[in-house]
Design a protein around this motif. Structure first.
Motif, PDB file in Angstrom:
ATOM      1  N   PRO A   1       4.092  -8.450  -9.778  1.00 18.00           N
ATOM      2  CA  PRO A   1       3.404  -8.426  -8.473  1.00 18.00           C
ATOM      3  C   PRO A   1       2.165  -7.530  -8.538  1.00 18.00           C
TER       4      PRO A   1
ATOM      5  N   LEU B   1       5.686  10.401  -4.258  1.00 22.79           N
ATOM      6  CA  LEU B   1       7.119  10.153  -4.084  1.00 22.79           C
ATOM      7  C   LEU B   1       7.399   9.014  -3.101  1.00 22.79           C
ATOM      8  N   TRP B   2       6.426   8.739  -2.200  1.00 17.02           N
ATOM      9  CA  TRP B   2       6.715   7.807  -1.112  1.00 17.02           C
ATOM     10  C   TRP B   2       6.089   6.432  -1.321  1.00 17.02           C
ATOM     11  N   GLY B   3       5.412   6.230  -2.469  1.00 21.47           N
ATOM     12  CA  GLY B   3       4.778   4.933  -2.683  1.00 21.47           C
ATOM     13  C   GLY B   3       3.771   4.613  -1.595  1.00 21.47           C
ATOM     14  N   ALA B   4       3.175   5.649  -1.004  1.00 21.45           N
ATOM     15  CA  ALA B   4       2.314   5.462   0.163  1.00 21.45           C
ATOM     16  C   ALA B   4       1.088   4.625  -0.149  1.00 21.45           C
ATOM     17  N   TYR B   5       0.659   4.584  -1.393  1.00 17.89           N
ATOM     18  CA  TYR B   5      -0.535   3.826  -1.763  1.00 17.89           C
ATOM     19  C   TYR B   5      -0.187   2.575  -2.548  1.00 17.89           C
ATOM     20  N   GLY B   6       1.065   2.187  -2.454  1.00 16.20           N
ATOM     21  CA  GLY B   6       1.498   0.988  -3.161  1.00 16.20           C
ATOM     22  C   GLY B   6       1.985   1.297  -4.559  1.00 16.20           C
ATOM     23  N   TYR B   7       2.542   0.312  -5.168  1.00 16.99           N
ATOM     24  CA  TYR B   7       3.048   0.423  -6.529  1.00 16.99           C
ATOM     25  C   TYR B   7       2.136  -0.360  -7.469  1.00 16.99           C
TER      26      TYR B   7
ATOM     27  N   TYR C   1       1.822  -8.263  -1.653  1.00 15.15           N
ATOM     28  CA  TYR C   1       1.650  -8.426  -3.084  1.00 15.15           C
ATOM     29  C   TYR C   1       1.486  -9.915  -3.389  1.00 15.15           C
TER      30      TYR C   1
ATOM     31  N   TYR D   1      -2.865  -3.099   1.695  1.00 12.83           N
ATOM     32  CA  TYR D   1      -1.998  -1.992   2.069  1.00 12.83           C
ATOM     33  C   TYR D   1      -2.436  -1.504   3.447  1.00 12.83           C
TER      34      TYR D   1
ATOM     35  N   GLY E   1       8.061   5.605   3.731  1.00 11.27           N
ATOM     36  CA  GLY E   1       7.295   6.766   3.303  1.00 11.27           C
ATOM     37  C   GLY E   1       8.118   8.018   3.507  1.00 11.27           C
TER      38      GLY E   1
ATOM     39  N   PHE F   1       2.842  -2.587 -10.771  1.00  2.00           N
ATOM     40  CA  PHE F   1       3.954  -3.178 -11.512  1.00  2.00           C
ATOM     41  C   PHE F   1       3.548  -3.526 -12.934  1.00  2.00           C
TER      42      PHE F   1
ATOM     43  N   LEU G   1      -0.752  -5.643  -6.102  1.00  4.21           N
ATOM     44  CA  LEU G   1      -1.024  -5.201  -4.737  1.00  4.21           C
ATOM     45  C   LEU G   1      -2.312  -5.826  -4.212  1.00  4.21           C
TER      46      LEU G   1
ATOM     47  N   TYR H   1      12.861   7.682   0.387  1.00  4.50           N
ATOM     48  CA  TYR H   1      11.571   8.013  -0.195  1.00  4.50           C
ATOM     49  C   TYR H   1      10.717   6.773  -0.374  1.00  4.50           C
ATOM     50  N   GLY H   2      10.305   6.494  -1.610  1.00 10.03           N
ATOM     51  CA  GLY H   2       9.335   5.431  -1.808  1.00 10.03           C
ATOM     52  C   GLY H   2       9.937   4.058  -1.979  1.00 10.03           C
TER      53      GLY H   2
ATOM     54  N   MET I   1       2.692  -3.617   2.972  1.00 10.58           N
ATOM     55  CA  MET I   1       1.898  -4.117   1.851  1.00 10.58           C
ATOM     56  C   MET I   1       2.104  -5.603   1.651  1.00 10.58           C
TER      57      MET I   1
ATOM     58  N   TYR J   1       4.633   1.992   6.062  1.00  3.21           N
ATOM     59  CA  TYR J   1       3.669   1.508   5.073  1.00  3.21           C
ATOM     60  C   TYR J   1       3.964   0.040   4.833  1.00  3.21           C
TER      61      TYR J   1
END
Lengths: 114, 116
Positions: free
Chosen positions: B44, A97-103, B36, B49, B94, A105, B46, B101-102, B34, B32
């Motif tokens: 994009p 839910l938090w995109g903690a590991y990146g997205y 890209y 991170y 986060g 695309f 990644l 949220y994300g 990142m 968090y």
């Protein structure tokens, strides 16, 4: 075996038309997003869904309606298209839910409204 | 003032140069961070991170986060023509981001050209 795939890649349409963009991810991720990238390359979130539930709904005109039939799919329907809707629309997904590991695309849908 | 400010560039460097890309931010809830890379007409991708403050290295790329200064950097060593792309910093709160949220907030992007 593309991770996040969007269709179509290009969309040229007249003002006032209604169009849809489809997105599918095969990563098993829980959350999916729609982002809009303007002509200056600025990326801004529009919506996010987690397990088919709407989580984020930024201040987007209600002509834009996302739909998530299941957690692997997120579609975007746009009614009454306007010139200002011309942009590149990116679908993305994240593990949680938090995109903690990146997205991750998709490759984008380039929408041109004439 | 934007939540995330990125040096707009564009940057043009010779092959083999060290490249430094930077972003500052105002939201102390971001945890968090990142980077890209986006090639022309692609999505994009990644690159790096990082969670909270510190350094992270991956091959020719090093990401640095200084939460006390609200400043993040990406260094590219021995830059190659294939590194020519737009680089985007992005950050999120986060689970500390509340209802956001994300939501990833992006910088404006820096266009980098590495010439042979």
């Amino acid at each position: 075996d593309t991770a996040v795939s969007q269709t179509p890649k290009y969309l040229v349409t007249q003002m006032g038309n209604d169009k849809s963009i489809k997105c599918e991810q095969n990563l098993g991720h829980d959350t999916m997003y729609w982002y809009k990238q303007d002509s200056k390359k600025f990326l801004k979130i529009m919506f996010s869904y987690n397990n088919k539930e709407l989580i984020i709904n930024e201040t987007v005109p209600n002509r834009f309606s996302p739909k998530s039939p299941d957690k692997a799919h997120l579609n975007l329907h746009i009614n009454s298209l306007e010139l200002g809707d011309s942009a590149v629309y990116f679908c993305a997904s994240s593990q949680d839910l938090w995109g903690a590991y990146g997205y991750t695309f998709g490759s984008g849908t380039r929408l041109t409204v004439v | 003032q934007k939540e995330v400010e990125q040096d707009p560039g564009p940057l043009s460097v010779p092959e083999g140069a060290i490249v430094s890309l930077n972003c500052t931010y105002s939201n102390s809830a971001f945890q968090y961070f990142m980077w890209y890379r986006q090639y022309s007409r692609k999505g994009p991708e990644l690159l790096m991170y990082t969670y909270s403050s510190g350094n992270k290295e991956d091959g020719r790329f090093t990401a640095q986060v200084d939460k006390s200064s609200k400043y993040i950097s990406l260094f590219i060593r021995d830059s190659q023509p294939s590194d020519s792309a737009t680089y985007l910093c992005a950050m999120s709160g986060g689970n500390a981001g509340g209802t956001s949220y994300g939501k990833l907030t992006f910088g404006q992007g820096t266009i980098l050209t590495v010439h042979p």
